[in-house]
Motif scaffolding. Structure first.
Motif, mmCIF file in Angstrom:
data_model
loop_
_atom_site.group_PDB
_atom_site.id
_atom_site.type_symbol
_atom_site.label_atom_id
_atom_site.label_comp_id
_atom_site.label_asym_id
_atom_site.label_seq_id
_atom_site.Cartn_x
_atom_site.Cartn_y
_atom_site.Cartn_z
ATOM 1 N N UNK A 157 0.791 -0.916 -0.268
ATOM 2 C CA UNK A 157 -0.066 0.033 0.019
ATOM 3 C C UNK A 157 0.849 1.385 -0.074
ATOM 4 N N UNK A 161 1.273 4.647 -2.877
ATOM 5 C CA UNK A 161 0.752 5.949 -2.317
ATOM 6 C C UNK A 161 1.947 6.989 -2.016
ATOM 7 N N UNK A 164 2.505 8.306 -5.771
ATOM 8 C CA UNK A 164 1.452 9.373 -5.973
ATOM 9 C C UNK A 164 1.564 10.626 -5.314
ATOM 10 N N UNK A 168 1.769 14.289 -6.700
ATOM 11 C CA UNK A 168 0.726 15.500 -6.650
ATOM 12 C C UNK A 168 1.155 16.553 -5.670
ATOM 13 N N UNK B 205 -6.678 12.388 -2.655
ATOM 14 C CA UNK B 205 -5.531 11.390 -2.293
ATOM 15 C C UNK B 205 -5.820 10.747 -0.941
ATOM 16 N N UNK B 208 -8.140 8.180 -0.539
ATOM 17 C CA UNK B 208 -7.575 6.945 -1.241
ATOM 18 C C UNK B 208 -6.543 6.186 -0.156
ATOM 19 N N UNK B 209 -5.912 7.146 0.317
ATOM 20 C CA UNK B 209 -5.100 6.669 1.546
ATOM 21 C C UNK B 209 -5.767 5.918 2.660
ATOM 22 N N UNK B 212 -7.051 2.566 1.174
ATOM 23 C CA UNK B 212 -5.923 1.327 1.212
ATOM 24 C C UNK B 212 -5.790 0.914 2.344
#
Lengths: 232, 227
Positions: A157, A161, A164, A168, B205, B208-209, B212
């Motif tokens: 995970x 992440x 990303x 961003x 984001x 999303x974190x 997950x």
């Protein structure tokens, strides 16, 4: 009894690595043309990127074996998950060192907090270090294998992440070589890139197989010692 | 999901906290002291780096405060040996993780109800600060992520030697993407710089974190308590 020499996997992988590494080094230093913008020193690209890609691949292998361990409980899968993590620390450190050198050459600074790859690798490196702290805080056995596997899978995970988040949250500075519409390199550069990648991957595979063999010998020795103590 | 079991487990955690007052007061004192330290660290009277630097510090304080709370997660189960009783209950082990995640989230929110006004008082009242709705949304999303992952890691560290030092080492690498994004999403709303679409992308984001680590926590917790 006649002894027939048999080429085992570790020796075969080491031979392949021993052939490919000098070939890659020769291509990097004598064949590939210098980069228009960064000159001769840009050749570190062919080591840095390959080591980084190898680190990701190694981690992938370790995580798959961690998942398989949790699924099946087979003891040898713990070792097959741990050894890639161990190699990941070595290759991760090399990625940070070569990246830092490249940053110094390209941007005049040993560390660039705007660089996506360097910062992503820093997070991954810290994750690897924490994995070892956890592993060596638990007594050897089934529980240590289970905890290590759980933490390794959390990395599945963390890594995307981190990539990303860095992408961003920060501004682009790192050169982009692979774009969605193809590769941003000429033929000789791409050939060198591929040979260097094959060399680095075969080196990682041979290191993995050699370390696995060493760990298995350690285990057998420990078993023998236990047996000898029991017999005495 | 067994709703009754989850409610009972959360109620147990909240009752233990209300009776013992171990976690939330310690977290509140910690975050208050951290703000004072940061204020002096940033120069005292003149705030070096302005509200932008202060907002970055806020996220560091949130993560460290959460670690103070998480270090006591599962402490009663371990010290009072209540794990044996809990594990004997005919419920899915992932529910223990889920209930602990919910109670950790509640404790974090309880502390932040006190901490965010204190943050405004210490840092934001003199200069323009971040957008409050974005700040609150980011804090709540971050709390979910911290609670999901923190509960799993606290379970992992709870039965290991040197657990007090191990938990921060296990958790902090995972907090970096969270802090990185949360700092950007909040500091980018400080005037004059505003960016609507990027704010949404970064809040996305954080969601999303959360997703997950919620999935990983749910799937992996049963391997943490399998003793």
């Amino acid at each position: 009894m006649a002894h027939t020499a048999r080429l085992d996997r570790a020796t075969a992988a080491t031979l392949v690595a021993a052939l490919l590494m000098p070939a890659a080094v020769a291509l990097i230093f004598f064949y590939v043309p210098s980069d228009v913008d960064q000159g001769y020193s840009q050749r570190i690209f062919y080591l840095h990127v390959q080591i980084a890609l190898t680190t990701y691949t190694i981690f992938g292998g370790g995580a798959v074996n961690a998942a398989r361990y949790l699924w099946t409980g087979r003891e040898e899968l713990d070792l097959q998950s741990y050894v890639p993590m161990h190699l990941g620390v070595i290759f991760g450190s090399l990625t940070l060192i070569t990246g830092s050198i490249w940053a110094h050459i390209s941007w005049g600074t040993w560390w660039d907090w705007g660089s996506r790859e360097l910062n992503t690798f820093l997070i991954i490196f810290l994750f690897y270090c924490a994995y070892f702290m956890l592993r060596f805080s638990v007594e050897p056995g089934e529980r240590r294998a289970r905890y290590s596997a759980v933490y390794a899978l959390l990395g599945v995970g963390l890594i995307p992440l981190s990539v990303l988040a860095v992408r961003i949250a920060q501004d682009a500075l790192h050169p982009i070589v692979f774009r969605s519409n193809g590769v941003n390199m000429d033929g000789s550069m791409f050939l060198t890139f591929l040979v260097a990648l094959a060399a680095m991957l075969s080196l990682a595979v041979s290191m993995y197989l050699v370390e696995m063999r060493g760990k298995r010998v350690d285990e057998r020795m420990a078993q023998l010692r236990r047996l000898a103590r029991g017999a005495a | 999901m067994n709703g009754r079991a989850v409610r009972a487990l959360i109620r147990k955690d909240v009752l233990v906290e209300l009776r013992g007052r171990e976690v939330v007061p310690s977290m509140a004192v910690f975050v208050g002291a951290a703000f004072v330290l940061f204020r002096f660290g940033l120069g005292g009277t003149e705030l070096a780096g302005g509200t932008r630097a202060a907002t970055g510090m806020l996220w560091v304080a949130i993560v460290f405060t959460a670690l103070v709370g998480l270090s006591r997660a599962f402490a009663h189960e371990r010290e009072g040996r209540t794990w044996d009783g809990l594990l004997a209950a005919p419920v899915d082990r992932a529910l223990f993780w889920f209930a602990r995640t919910c109670s950790t989230f509640l404790f974090l929110v309880a502390v932040q109800v006190l901490a965010l006004p204190a943050f405004w008082l210490f840092f934001l009242q003199e200069q323009a600060g971040p957008s409050y709705p974005v700040l609150v949304a980011a804090v709540l999303l971050a709390d979910v992520g911290i609670a999901c992952l923190g509960s799993l890691l606290a379970g992992l560290a709870s039965s290991v030697r040197a657990r007090e030092v191990l938990l921060p080492a296990l958790y902090l690498p995972f907090s970096i993407p969270l802090v990185l994004t949360a700092v950007r999403v909040t500091t980018d709303t400080i005037p004059p710089q505003t960016s609507g679409l990027e704010t949404l992308e970064r809040l996305g984001f954080l969601a999303l974190y959360d997703t997950v680590f919620a999935l990983l926590g749910w799937a992996l917790f049963e391997y943490v308590v399998e003793d």
